[in-house]
Design a protein around this motif. Structure first.
Motif, short mmCIF file in Angstrom:
data_model
loop_
_atom_site.label_atom_id
_atom_site.label_comp_id
_atom_site.label_asym_id
_atom_site.label_seq_id
_atom_site.Cartn_x
_atom_site.Cartn_y
_atom_site.Cartn_z
N MET A 1 -41.33 -9.12 -47.13
CA MET A 1 -40.95 -8.75 -45.77
C MET A 1 -40.90 -7.23 -45.71
SD MET A 1 -40.14 -11.66 -44.02
CE MET A 1 -38.89 -11.25 -42.79
N PHE B 1 -48.31 -13.85 -47.82
CA PHE B 1 -47.65 -13.56 -46.55
C PHE B 1 -46.77 -12.33 -46.70
CE2 PHE B 1 -44.01 -14.16 -43.62
CZ PHE B 1 -44.69 -14.22 -42.43
N GLY C 1 -44.05 -10.77 -44.06
CA GLY C 1 -43.42 -10.92 -42.76
C GLY C 1 -42.80 -9.63 -42.27
N GLU D 1 -39.40 -9.64 -36.70
CA GLU D 1 -39.83 -10.99 -36.26
C GLU D 1 -39.37 -11.99 -37.31
OE1 GLU D 1 -41.28 -11.97 -33.52
OE2 GLU D 1 -41.75 -10.04 -32.59
N TYR D 2 -38.09 -11.95 -37.62
CA TYR D 2 -37.58 -12.70 -38.76
C TYR D 2 -37.75 -14.21 -38.58
CZ TYR D 2 -34.87 -12.97 -43.06
OH TYR D 2 -34.49 -13.16 -44.36
N SER E 1 -41.28 -15.21 -38.77
CA SER E 1 -41.74 -15.10 -40.16
C SER E 1 -41.35 -16.33 -40.97
CB SER E 1 -41.15 -13.83 -40.81
OG SER E 1 -41.61 -12.66 -40.17
N PHE F 1 -50.03 -9.60 -39.71
CA PHE F 1 -49.03 -10.61 -39.37
C PHE F 1 -49.45 -11.38 -38.12
CE2 PHE F 1 -45.32 -11.80 -36.86
CZ PHE F 1 -44.53 -12.49 -37.77
N TYR G 1 -50.42 -15.18 -37.58
CA TYR G 1 -49.69 -16.02 -36.63
C TYR G 1 -50.67 -16.73 -35.69
CZ TYR G 1 -46.60 -17.65 -32.97
OH TYR G 1 -45.95 -18.45 -32.06
#
Length: 332
Positions: free
Chosen positions: A108, A213, A215, A219-220, A223, A294, A298
Motif C-alpha cells: 500500500m 497489487f 493499493g 482508497e483503503y 483496495s 491501481f 480496478y
C-alpha cells in the motif's frame, strides 16, 4: 538474497527502462505459496495487520509479523525461503528481486506530500518513547533545519528559507521495490538528474512487473475489496471483517513533547516548495504511476466486484457501511 543487484550506478545512467502498462496475469487460486507484504511505513499497515490476523484464522494460513525491520538481503532471502506454504509474511523490508514465482508481493502507498507530513509528526510522537525523545533532541540540535516544536507547514517554510533539504526520509516510499542496499533503484539522495530518472523507473518497473497489487491508502476500502477478488484464498471475507476493526490513530494530534497539534493543512506555498524539490517531484511521478495502475486494475475487476456485491447481501451491506472508512487519518 545472495544474488541481489547491489551494484553502484554507472556514472552515466543507461537509457531509462520502459515501464509496461499491461497488468500482470490474474493470479490463479493457490498460485502463491507465500505472500509478502513488505509494508511502507505510515500507509495504513497497522490496520491491515489487524485484518490479516483475522483472515489467517478464517482462511487457514499462517501469519508471520516480523519485528526485525529492514533486514539485510541475505536475511530477507533466508527468512522467506524458510517459510512453510500458506504463510503470509509482513515486515518493513526491501524487495527480493530473485524470489521464486510462487512468492507473491503486495503493498500500500500514500500520496507523498501527505506522507511527508504524517512522517514528520510520527517521528516525535510520544507513543515512540525514547525514539521520539532522541529525534526531538536531534531537531533541537539543528536550529536551521530541525524544526523542533514547529507544525509541519511552518517547518517547510523555515527549511526552504534556510536552504534545507525538503525530502528527508523520502527513500522510505520506494524501498519496498528495491533490494536492501540496491543502489540502482528508487530514491537516492546522491543521484544526479539522469541517475534519478533511471532509478525511479527501475522502482516503477518493479511495481508493474513484480507486485500482484499495490493499493492506495486514500482508497483503503476499495483496495481491500480488490484484494478479495485478486487473492480470494488469502483475502476472502476481508471487507466484512474490516467492519469490526476499530481504527487506531497511531499519531496523537496533541503532543506534549513538541506542543504541536497537527492543526491546519499544508499551505499552497509549502506545497509549492515541496514540489520544487527534485526528489519529491520524482516521488509524485512515482505515486501518479502507481495510482494510474491501481485504477487500471480496478477497471479490470469492476464487473466482478459489482456482481459479487449484488449477489451477496452481507458483502453489499459491508461495502455500504464501509463508505465512511476511507479517511486521511488512516495509518497516521
Amino acid at each position: 538474497m545472495l544474488a541481489l543487484l547491489i551494484v553502484a550506478s554507472p556514472a552515466v545512467s543507461p537509457s531509462v527502462p520502459a515501464v509496461s502498462t499491461l497488468l500482470p496475469p490474474r493470479p490463479q487460486v493457490h498460485q502463491y505459496h507465500r505472500l509478502v507484504y513488505n509494508r511502507v511505513p505510515k500507509c495504513g499497515s497497522s490496520t491491515l495487520i489487524a485484518l490479516v490476523k483475522l483472515l489467517a484464522a478464517r482462511n487457514n494460513f499462517t501469519l508471520v509479523n516480523d519485528a526485525h525491520f529492514w533486514p539485510s538481503a541475505k536475511r530477507l532471502k533466508d527468512t522467506i525461503s524458510a517459510l512453510p506454504q500458506r504463510t503470509f509474511y509482513i515486515n518493513h523490508a526491501g524487495f527480493w528481486p530473485e524470489a521464486p514465482a510462487n512468492v507473491g508481493w503486495i503493498n500500500m502507498v500514500r500520496e507523498p506530500l501527505d506522507w511527508l507530513n504524517t512522517r514528520f509528526y510520527y517521528e516525535v510522537d510520544e507513543s515512540r518513547g525514547e525514539d521520539a525523545q532522541e529525534t526531538l533532541r536531534k531537531r533541537f540540535a539543528d536550529p536551521l533545519c530541525g524544526c523542533a516544536k514547529l507544525e509541519y507547514d511552518e517547518c517547510v517554510r523555515t527549511q526552504h528559507r534556510n536552504g534545507c533539504p525538503l525530502s528527508t526520509g523520502a527513500e522510505d516510499l520506494t524501498r519496498f521495490t528495491c533490494g536492501p542496499h540496491e543502489r540502482s533503484c528508487g530514491v537516492n539522495h546522491e543521484d544526479n538528474e539522469e541517475e534519478r530518472a533511471y532509478h525511479m523507473q527501475v522502482a516503477q518497473s518493479r511495481v508493474e512487473e513484480r507486485f500482484i497489487f499495490v493499493g492506495l491508502t486514500e482508497e483503503y476500502v476499495r483496495s481491500i475489496r480488490m484484494l478479495e477478488v485478486l487473492l480470494p484464498d488469502w483475502f476472502e471475507g476481508a471487507s466484512e471483517l474490516l467492519l469490526g476493526i476499530k481504527l487506531k490513530r497511531e499519531t496523537s494530534e496533541e503532543n506534549s513533547l513538541t506542543g504541536t497539534t497537527m492543526t491546519g493543512c499544508l499551505s499552497k506555498e509549502s506545497k509549492r516548495f515541496l514540489t520544487e524539490d527534485p526528489i519529491n517531484r520524482g516521488l509524485l511521478d512515482f505515486y501518479a504511476n502507481v495510482q494510474e495502475r491501481f485504477w487500471r486494475q480496478y477497471a479490470s475487476l469492476e464487473d466482478e466486484i459489482n456482481n459479487a456485491s449484488r449477489s451477496n447481501a452481507g458483502l453489499a451491506n459491508a461495502m455500504m457501511r464501509l463508505k465512511t472508512y476511507d479517511s486521511p487519518s488512516l495509518g497516521v
